[in-house]
Design a protein around this motif. Structure first.
Motif, mmCIF file in Angstrom:
data_model
loop_
_atom_site.group_PDB
_atom_site.id
_atom_site.type_symbol
_atom_site.label_atom_id
_atom_site.label_comp_id
_atom_site.label_asym_id
_atom_site.label_seq_id
_atom_site.Cartn_x
_atom_site.Cartn_y
_atom_site.Cartn_z
ATOM 1 N N THR A 127 0.824 -1.208 0.000
ATOM 2 C CA THR A 127 0.000 0.000 0.000
ATOM 3 C C THR A 127 0.854 1.251 0.000
ATOM 4 O O THR A 127 0.587 2.214 -0.721
ATOM 5 C CB THR A 127 -0.930 -0.007 1.226
ATOM 6 O OG1 THR A 127 -1.694 -1.208 1.203
ATOM 7 C CG2 THR A 127 -1.858 1.186 1.215
ATOM 8 N N PHE A 128 1.912 1.253 0.793
ATOM 9 C CA PHE A 128 2.786 2.412 0.907
ATOM 10 C C PHE A 128 3.443 2.750 -0.429
ATOM 11 O O PHE A 128 3.482 3.914 -0.840
ATOM 12 C CB PHE A 128 3.855 2.151 1.971
ATOM 13 C CG PHE A 128 4.773 3.304 2.216
ATOM 14 C CD1 PHE A 128 4.354 4.383 2.973
ATOM 15 C CD2 PHE A 128 6.051 3.312 1.692
ATOM 16 C CE1 PHE A 128 5.196 5.453 3.208
ATOM 17 C CE2 PHE A 128 6.901 4.378 1.917
ATOM 18 C CZ PHE A 128 6.470 5.452 2.673
ATOM 19 N N TYR A 129 3.959 1.743 -1.116
ATOM 20 C CA TYR A 129 4.706 1.986 -2.354
ATOM 21 C C TYR A 129 3.828 2.085 -3.600
ATOM 22 O O TYR A 129 4.163 2.792 -4.543
ATOM 23 C CB TYR A 129 5.776 0.910 -2.563
ATOM 24 C CG TYR A 129 6.928 1.068 -1.603
ATOM 25 C CD1 TYR A 129 7.788 2.160 -1.702
ATOM 26 C CD2 TYR A 129 7.140 0.162 -0.586
ATOM 27 C CE1 TYR A 129 8.834 2.324 -0.817
ATOM 28 C CE2 TYR A 129 8.191 0.322 0.312
ATOM 29 C CZ TYR A 129 9.033 1.401 0.191
ATOM 30 O OH TYR A 129 10.063 1.580 1.069
ATOM 31 N N PHE A 130 2.706 1.385 -3.636
ATOM 32 C CA PHE A 130 1.894 1.329 -4.853
ATOM 33 C C PHE A 130 0.525 1.997 -4.721
ATOM 34 O O PHE A 130 -0.248 2.023 -5.682
ATOM 35 C CB PHE A 130 1.714 -0.124 -5.309
ATOM 36 C CG PHE A 130 3.019 -0.811 -5.592
ATOM 37 C CD1 PHE A 130 3.810 -0.437 -6.662
ATOM 38 C CD2 PHE A 130 3.471 -1.820 -4.757
ATOM 39 C CE1 PHE A 130 5.018 -1.062 -6.920
ATOM 40 C CE2 PHE A 130 4.683 -2.457 -5.003
ATOM 41 C CZ PHE A 130 5.461 -2.068 -6.085
ATOM 42 N N ASN A 131 0.212 2.531 -3.529
ATOM 43 C CA ASN A 131 -1.070 3.199 -3.280
ATOM 44 C C ASN A 131 -2.273 2.328 -3.604
ATOM 45 O O ASN A 131 -3.333 2.822 -3.970
ATOM 46 C CB ASN A 131 -1.170 4.517 -4.052
ATOM 47 C CG ASN A 131 -0.165 5.525 -3.575
ATOM 48 O OD1 ASN A 131 0.188 5.545 -2.408
ATOM 49 N ND2 ASN A 131 0.310 6.357 -4.473
ATOM 50 N N SER A 132 -2.093 1.032 -3.515
ATOM 51 C CA SER A 132 -3.201 0.111 -3.745
ATOM 52 C C SER A 132 -2.928 -1.191 -3.010
ATOM 53 O O SER A 132 -1.808 -1.457 -2.588
ATOM 54 C CB SER A 132 -3.384 -0.161 -5.235
ATOM 55 O OG SER A 132 -2.244 -0.794 -5.758
#
Length: 62
Positions: A9-14
């Motif tokens: 979630t932190f790196y890919f916003n999903s």
């Protein structure tokens, strides 16, 4: 949220779910808990976040 999901979630916003669908997670709200708090939460299906006056701010659920 476990570390692997947090990093995704932190790196890919999903976040990719078990059924391979993708959920947008643009803002992470993170609250670190210690072992004592983790013991209080246990296997609860919902947890209330309260402010300094014990007024509910949010309810986190499965």
């Amino acid at each position: 949220m476990r570390e692997s999901k947090f990093l995704q979630t932190f790196y890919f916003n999903s976040l990719r779910l078990r059924d391979n669908s993708v959920v947008n997670m643009l803002v992470l709200i993170v609250l670190a808990v210690d072992n004592l708090q983790k013991g209080w939460i246990g296997e609860s299906i919902a947890v209330a976040l309260v402010d300094s006056g014990d007024d509910p701010v949010a309810i986190l659920g499965k």
